[in-house]
Write a protein that holds these residues in place. Structure first.
Motif, PDB file in Angstrom:
ATOM      1  N   GLU A  32       0.873  -1.172   0.000  1.00  0.00           N
ATOM      2  CA  GLU A  32       0.000   0.000   0.000  1.00  0.00           C
ATOM      3  C   GLU A  32       0.913   1.224   0.000  1.00  0.00           C
ATOM      4  O   GLU A  32       1.549   1.520   1.010  1.00  0.00           O
ATOM      5  CB  GLU A  32      -0.871  -0.001   1.259  1.00  0.00           C
ATOM      6  N   VAL A  33       0.998   1.913  -1.132  1.00  0.00           N
ATOM      7  CA  VAL A  33       1.985   2.992  -1.249  1.00  0.00           C
ATOM      8  C   VAL A  33       1.304   4.328  -1.524  1.00  0.00           C
ATOM      9  O   VAL A  33       0.243   4.400  -2.144  1.00  0.00           O
ATOM     10  CB  VAL A  33       3.024   2.680  -2.341  1.00  0.00           C
ATOM     11  N   LYS A  34       1.956   5.363  -1.077  1.00  0.00           N
ATOM     12  CA  LYS A  34       1.394   6.710  -1.157  1.00  0.00           C
ATOM     13  C   LYS A  34       1.186   7.165  -2.590  1.00  0.00           C
ATOM     14  O   LYS A  34       0.176   7.804  -2.913  1.00  0.00           O
ATOM     15  CB  LYS A  34       2.306   7.690  -0.426  1.00  0.00           C
ATOM     16  N   TYR A  70       4.132  -8.233   2.750  1.00  0.00           N
ATOM     17  CA  TYR A  70       3.049  -7.255   2.638  1.00  0.00           C
ATOM     18  C   TYR A  70       3.436  -5.992   3.394  1.00  0.00           C
ATOM     19  O   TYR A  70       3.731  -6.035   4.599  1.00  0.00           O
ATOM     20  CB  TYR A  70       1.741  -7.816   3.199  1.00  0.00           C
ATOM     21  N   LEU A  71       3.429  -4.859   2.704  1.00  0.00           N
ATOM     22  CA  LEU A  71       3.794  -3.586   3.303  1.00  0.00           C
ATOM     23  C   LEU A  71       2.548  -2.735   3.481  1.00  0.00           C
ATOM     24  O   LEU A  71       1.955  -2.259   2.507  1.00  0.00           O
ATOM     25  CB  LEU A  71       4.808  -2.856   2.416  1.00  0.00           C
ATOM     26  N   GLU A  72       2.115  -2.576   4.725  1.00  0.00           N
ATOM     27  CA  GLU A  72       0.961  -1.736   5.013  1.00  0.00           C
ATOM     28  C   GLU A  72       1.331  -0.268   4.878  1.00  0.00           C
ATOM     29  O   GLU A  72       2.502   0.116   5.002  1.00  0.00           O
ATOM     30  CB  GLU A  72       0.430  -2.031   6.415  1.00  0.00           C
ATOM     31  N   TYR A  73       0.325   0.550   4.670  1.00  0.00           N
ATOM     32  CA  TYR A  73       0.541   1.975   4.430  1.00  0.00           C
ATOM     33  C   TYR A  73       1.276   2.618   5.617  1.00  0.00           C
ATOM     34  O   TYR A  73       0.898   2.438   6.777  1.00  0.00           O
ATOM     35  CB  TYR A  73      -0.798   2.684   4.221  1.00  0.00           C
ATOM     36  N   ALA A  74       2.348   3.339   5.311  1.00  0.00           N
ATOM     37  CA  ALA A  74       3.134   4.091   6.301  1.00  0.00           C
ATOM     38  C   ALA A  74       3.777   3.204   7.365  1.00  0.00           C
ATOM     39  O   ALA A  74       4.149   3.694   8.426  1.00  0.00           O
ATOM     40  CB  ALA A  74       2.269   5.171   6.968  1.00  0.00           C
ATOM     41  N   SER A  75       3.904   1.905   7.071  1.00  0.00           N
ATOM     42  CA  SER A  75       4.505   1.002   8.062  1.00  0.00           C
ATOM     43  C   SER A  75       6.021   0.999   8.011  1.00  0.00           C
ATOM     44  O   SER A  75       6.673   0.595   8.975  1.00  0.00           O
ATOM     45  CB  SER A  75       3.990  -0.429   7.847  1.00  0.00           C
ATOM     46  N   GLN A  76       6.594   1.436   6.878  1.00  0.00           N
ATOM     47  CA  GLN A  76       8.041   1.485   6.721  1.00  0.00           C
ATOM     48  C   GLN A  76       8.440   2.869   6.220  1.00  0.00           C
ATOM     49  O   GLN A  76       7.863   3.367   5.253  1.00  0.00           O
ATOM     50  CB  GLN A  76       8.512   0.422   5.713  1.00  0.00           C
ATOM     51  N   PRO A  77       9.424   3.514   6.848  1.00  0.00           N
ATOM     52  CA  PRO A  77       9.834   4.840   6.385  1.00  0.00           C
ATOM     53  C   PRO A  77      10.463   4.776   4.995  1.00  0.00           C
ATOM     54  O   PRO A  77      11.138   3.810   4.646  1.00  0.00           O
ATOM     55  CB  PRO A  77      10.861   5.276   7.439  1.00  0.00           C
ATOM     56  N   THR A  83       8.231   1.223  -6.685  1.00  0.00           N
ATOM     57  CA  THR A  83       9.677   1.034  -6.832  1.00  0.00           C
ATOM     58  C   THR A  83      10.350   0.979  -5.472  1.00  0.00           C
ATOM     59  O   THR A  83      11.225   0.129  -5.227  1.00  0.00           O
ATOM     60  CB  THR A  83      10.276   2.166  -7.688  1.00  0.00           C
ATOM     61  N   ASP A  84       9.948   1.850  -4.557  1.00  0.00           N
ATOM     62  CA  ASP A  84      10.487   1.809  -3.195  1.00  0.00           C
ATOM     63  C   ASP A  84      10.153   0.472  -2.533  1.00  0.00           C
ATOM     64  O   ASP A  84      10.992  -0.105  -1.823  1.00  0.00           O
ATOM     65  CB  ASP A  84       9.890   2.943  -2.352  1.00  0.00           C
ATOM     66  N   ALA A  85       8.942  -0.015  -2.741  1.00  0.00           N
ATOM     67  CA  ALA A  85       8.531  -1.279  -2.125  1.00  0.00           C
ATOM     68  C   ALA A  85       9.366  -2.443  -2.652  1.00  0.00           C
ATOM     69  O   ALA A  85       9.779  -3.334  -1.885  1.00  0.00           O
ATOM     70  CB  ALA A  85       7.049  -1.528  -2.385  1.00  0.00           C
TER      71      ALA A  85
END
Length: 361
Positions: A32-34, A70-77, A83-85
């Motif tokens: 989930e990315v900005k 799985y990367l939840e929104y705002a879970s990783q700086p 691309t960042d994910a």
């Protein structure tokens, strides 16, 4: 050779091409990315729907034994884009190639196409065969035509699928299109049959809180979200439409009544677009209802035309004409969208500016 398989928010289909290649050694990335949630001010319900459906889909994949990152929104700086994910996942898992199914948007597709150079890894991009018409098939159809009329493309899709077709490749009922029978005005006292709604578990309520926290300036009210977020519930919603609403959908699909926002529409396009429903399965259910004499031909044909006609046609035209297509302005529109486009208070806004409301006459 372990792979990183990237699944996007509108690819929540068990039969997705890239998932069909998955092995126990592979890693499935969902994020989930900005950049995807905020490139325009999406309605709160859209963000809730996609984030919750993604989380439910990831849970199913884990139950099936897949290794899911799985990367939840705002879970990783520092993670703002897909691309960042991918960069984050590559730092965590020793994979040797990336696999993804082609995406549905030109803007994001360009980002995906940069990955092979950016990460110095082979990238395999697979065709999205969830659609009936491949992009190459559409391009071939369009190549020798001066006018790209949807009606003729639709006939091609009817022949290609066999839906509502009789003998000798002729349409059932003797004509292709019953649109003239789909324009009846609703009696003013007719009551809609509402679409199926759902109460939600903790995953969705957690996402609602997240959306209120991070997307408070987006349009919509998060708390009245009532849509399906799993394939199982999406199928229930569509079968409710076929059994309860489809019979009147054909006659009144273009009609409107005050205070009845849905009339006899399925409200299932988002489930189809996210991958929770399959277009072939939907059309087969509608065709079966017609063959069982549960609905009229104009109801079945009217629905099938929307999904194998218009939906497939617009997708094909989009990819055929991009990137220039996004800058076309045939009517030379220059005025910005008014505020009431977002908040919906049309009468107050119109009267405040001296404009007259559209009476529909």
């Amino acid at each position: 050779m372990p792979k990183l398989i990237v699944i996007l928010g509108d690819q929540l289909s068990p039969a997705l091409a890239s998932l069909r290649q998955a092995t126990p050694d592979d890693v499935i990335l969902m994020a989930e990315v900005k950049s995807e949630a905020s490139y325009v001010k999406h309605h709160k319900h859209k963000i809730i729907f996609l984030f919750s459906a993604m989380r439910h889909f990831a849970a199913v994949l884990r139950q099936q034994g897949f290794n899911v990152c799985y990367l939840e929104y705002a879970s990783q700086p520092g993670i703002h884009s897909m691309t960042d994910a991918v960069q984050f996942a590559l730092a965590q898992y020793p994979v040797e190639q990336l696999v993804i199914t082609e995406c549905g948007e030109y803007r994001l597709q360009q980002e995906l196409l940069s990955w092979q150079t950016h990460f110095n890894l082979p990238v395999t991009m697979l065709e999205d065969d969830r659609f009936i018409c491949s992009l190459s098939m559409f391009a071939q159809w369009a190549s020798d035509r001066q006018q790209l009329r949807m009606e003729y493309f639709y006939r091609l899709m009817r022949r290609h699928t066999g839906l509502l077709m009789g003998s000798n490749q002729q349409p059932v009922g003797g004509q292709w299109n019953f649109d003239k029978e789909n324009r009846k005005a609703c009696p003013p006292d007719m009551l809609q049959i509402p679409p199926l709604t759902f109460n939600h578990a903790e995953i969705t309520t957690t996402v609602i809180r997240l959306v209120n926290q991070h997307f408070s300036d987006h349009p919509g009210i998060a708390e009245n979200f009532q849509y399906a977020v799993t394939g199982k519930d999406a199928r229930k919603a569509f079968l409710h439409f076929v059994e309860q609403q489809l019979a009147k959908f054909g006659d009144y699909q273009d009609a409107m009544l005050l205070d009845q926002p849905f009339l006899f529409h399925s409200i299932c396009s988002m489930y189809l677009n996210a991958g929770l429903l399959d277009v072939r399965w939907m059309c087969q259910k509608v065709e079966a209802a017609f063959k069982a004499e549960q609905v009229s031909l104009n109801a079945a044909e009217g629905f099938i035309r929307q999904v194998i006609g218009w939906r497939e046609y617009v997708r094909g035209l989009y990819w055929l004409k991009m990137p220039d297509y996004s800058n076309n302005n045939y009517l030379n529109a220059q005025r910005p969208l008014p505020g009431y486009y977002w908040h919906g208070n049309t009468e107050d806004a119109l009267y405040a500016t001296g404009d007259q409301p559209n009476t529909g006459v």
